[in-house]
Design a protein around this motif. Structure first.
Motif, short mmCIF file in Angstrom:
data_model
loop_
_atom_site.label_atom_id
_atom_site.label_comp_id
_atom_site.label_asym_id
_atom_site.label_seq_id
_atom_site.Cartn_x
_atom_site.Cartn_y
_atom_site.Cartn_z
N HIS A 38 0.84 -1.21 0.00
CA HIS A 38 0.00 0.00 0.00
C HIS A 38 0.87 1.26 0.00
N LEU A 39 1.89 1.29 0.84
CA LEU A 39 2.77 2.45 0.90
C LEU A 39 3.53 2.64 -0.42
N HIS A 40 3.94 1.54 -1.02
CA HIS A 40 4.65 1.63 -2.30
C HIS A 40 3.75 2.20 -3.39
N GLU A 41 2.50 1.75 -3.41
CA GLU A 41 1.53 2.27 -4.40
C GLU A 41 1.29 3.76 -4.18
N ARG A 42 1.18 4.19 -2.92
CA ARG A 42 1.01 5.62 -2.63
C ARG A 42 2.21 6.42 -3.09
N ALA A 43 3.40 5.89 -2.84
CA ALA A 43 4.62 6.60 -3.23
C ALA A 43 4.72 6.72 -4.75
N GLN A 44 4.30 5.68 -5.47
CA GLN A 44 4.35 5.71 -6.92
C GLN A 44 3.31 6.69 -7.48
N ALA A 45 2.16 6.80 -6.84
CA ALA A 45 1.09 7.68 -7.32
C ALA A 45 1.44 9.14 -7.15
N ASP A 46 2.04 9.49 -6.02
CA ASP A 46 2.38 10.89 -5.75
C ASP A 46 3.59 10.95 -4.82
N PRO A 47 4.78 10.94 -5.36
CA PRO A 47 6.01 10.92 -4.54
C PRO A 47 6.10 12.10 -3.56
N ALA A 48 5.45 13.21 -3.84
CA ALA A 48 5.55 14.38 -2.97
C ALA A 48 4.82 14.17 -1.65
N THR A 49 3.80 13.31 -1.62
CA THR A 49 3.04 13.11 -0.38
C THR A 49 3.43 11.84 0.36
N ALA A 50 4.33 11.06 -0.19
CA ALA A 50 4.70 9.79 0.45
C ALA A 50 5.64 10.00 1.60
#
Length: 50
Positions: A38-50
């Motif tokens: 889940h965290l990896h998917e979030r980081a890929q979607a928007d690196p600025a908010t990860a």
């Protein structure tokens, strides 16, 4: 959780507390893998908010 249905719950006479104890930390690996995915998917979607 990754175990077949009824793996623990179909054991006759086993109280709920014993069922949970029998499962122990077996869920930890699955929970950790899900969290990392889940965290990896979030980081890929928007690196600025990860």
């Amino acid at each position: 959780m990754g175990l077949p249905d009824g793996w623990v719950t179909d054991t006759p006479g086993l109280p709920r507390a014993a069922m949970l104890r029998a499962l122990g930390n077996g869920v930890v690996r699955l929970q950790a893998a899900t969290a990392i995915r889940h965290l990896h998917e979030r980081a890929q979607a928007d690196p600025a908010t990860a």
